[in-house]
Motif scaffolding. Sequence first.
Motif, PDB file in Angstrom:
ATOM      1  N   LEU A   7       0.808  -1.212   0.000  1.00 57.06           N
ATOM      2  CA  LEU A   7       0.000   0.000   0.000  1.00 57.06           C
ATOM      3  C   LEU A   7       0.844   1.267   0.000  1.00 57.06           C
ATOM      4  O   LEU A   7       0.462   2.287  -0.568  1.00 57.06           O
ATOM      5  CB  LEU A   7      -0.933   0.026   1.225  1.00 57.06           C
ATOM      6  CG  LEU A   7      -2.249  -0.754   1.128  1.00 57.06           C
ATOM      7  CD1 LEU A   7      -3.006  -0.674   2.439  1.00 57.06           C
ATOM      8  CD2 LEU A   7      -3.117  -0.218  -0.010  1.00 57.06           C
ATOM      9  N   GLY A  12       0.259   0.832  -4.279  1.00 62.38           N
ATOM     10  CA  GLY A  12      -0.726   1.512  -3.424  1.00 62.38           C
ATOM     11  C   GLY A  12      -1.148   2.849  -4.000  1.00 62.38           C
ATOM     12  O   GLY A  12      -2.326   3.215  -3.966  1.00 62.38           O
ATOM     13  N   ILE A 200       0.827   5.486   3.324  1.00 59.46           N
ATOM     14  CA  ILE A 200      -0.517   4.915   3.146  1.00 59.46           C
ATOM     15  C   ILE A 200      -1.578   5.978   3.426  1.00 59.46           C
ATOM     16  O   ILE A 200      -2.572   6.107   2.695  1.00 59.46           O
ATOM     17  CB  ILE A 200      -0.713   3.698   4.078  1.00 59.46           C
ATOM     18  CG1 ILE A 200       0.222   2.555   3.654  1.00 59.46           C
ATOM     19  CG2 ILE A 200      -2.161   3.229   4.071  1.00 59.46           C
ATOM     20  CD1 ILE A 200       0.238   1.379   4.612  1.00 59.46           C
TER      21      ILE A 200
END
Length: 400
Positions: A7, A12, A200
């Motif tokens: 991610l 991501g 993230i």
Amino acid sequence: MTFVHWLAGQAGQTFASACVMTILVLMLFMAMKLYKSYRRNQTHLVLIIVLPLIIIQNGVLISLSDPEWSASPYLHIGYSFVSLLSFIIINFVFMKLYTGPASRLKGMPFFLMAIGLVVVTAAQIAYKPEMLSGPIAPGGVDLLALDFYGLILNFIILLNLRGVDQRINYQTSLIVYFVYQLSDMADSYVFHGEKPMLLIFIHLLPIVYYTLLFLLLFEWVLERLMMTFQSSITDGLTSLYNRRHFNKKAEQLLRDMKRIAIIFCDIDNFKKLNDTQGHHKADNVLKQVAEIIKEETAGIGTAGRYGGEELLGLIAAPGVKPEDVAEAIRSRVEKETMVTISVGVSISREGTSIAEIVSQADEAMYQSKTTGKNKVTLHPSVSQKRPRSESEGSKRSKQA
């Protein structure tokens, strides 16, 4: 590779940008429908223009996550410029959509923001012209002036939401974007990609932001649909059901309840009131009478405007005497307004249509009108009793 690192990495970023682009495509579809439905409103046209711009911006963001593309200084500067420009435009659009007529939103402040963006971008390049001379190092390009200007823009918009409907929801979206800006700056100038959880966070926050914008746009569309529907079934002045929808509602209640009563109310000497006191005063009186009928029929039936100064009440609740409700309406109008009303009552019988019941109530009202006004009369089909005349207090009633 763990899921967290997946991610936080290029995959991501691609996933997050793809989600954002999907949301933007849905918003674009809605914007195009709005543009066609609302007589080609210019605000909707601006939204149609800016949404593809943001989609392109997210496509560039995916490219920047690729090491080969991220070395281009022009791509970094172009992305930052387009990102802030689209932020200015889309906030103008949403503030325009949610600003009422009383507080007209002007485009000049947003135009000045865009001019400021051009100036800051030019100053950034002039201050460090060497950034354009070669490939960007893995650490990225220093665009502190643009990043700081983005924070200022968000802060200015946050402080100027007076008069904007859905203020809390809109504020929430701006705060989410503000947190995204701060997080991105923290990663760029402090952590340099060393904190996977922060990466993230940066990837996912735009999804939250554009989801909130999508919900704001969707809610705006729903509100307009509800307003359009409401205006199609109600009278614009009194907010009672219009004649067509009242008849439809009455037919439904007649099928369900088998027995209904119509109370036909006509304001006495309304034309004289219109001529002597003016339309504004007459309209206010009409609204007062309509509100009384609406209150007295609430929970036991419904109300509508038949036309002009003729208003209808419908009683569908079993055990309720319509003549008592009619008298309550007449009495309240006499006491609470400057006019009186003549009232006729008719009750449905097996096989009778709504048109027949209304016609009978109209006949009974006419009987009240021609025998002294300010009284309630039952149609002969309901009762052979003498028409209900005004109470002792009614004898001292106002002259219409």
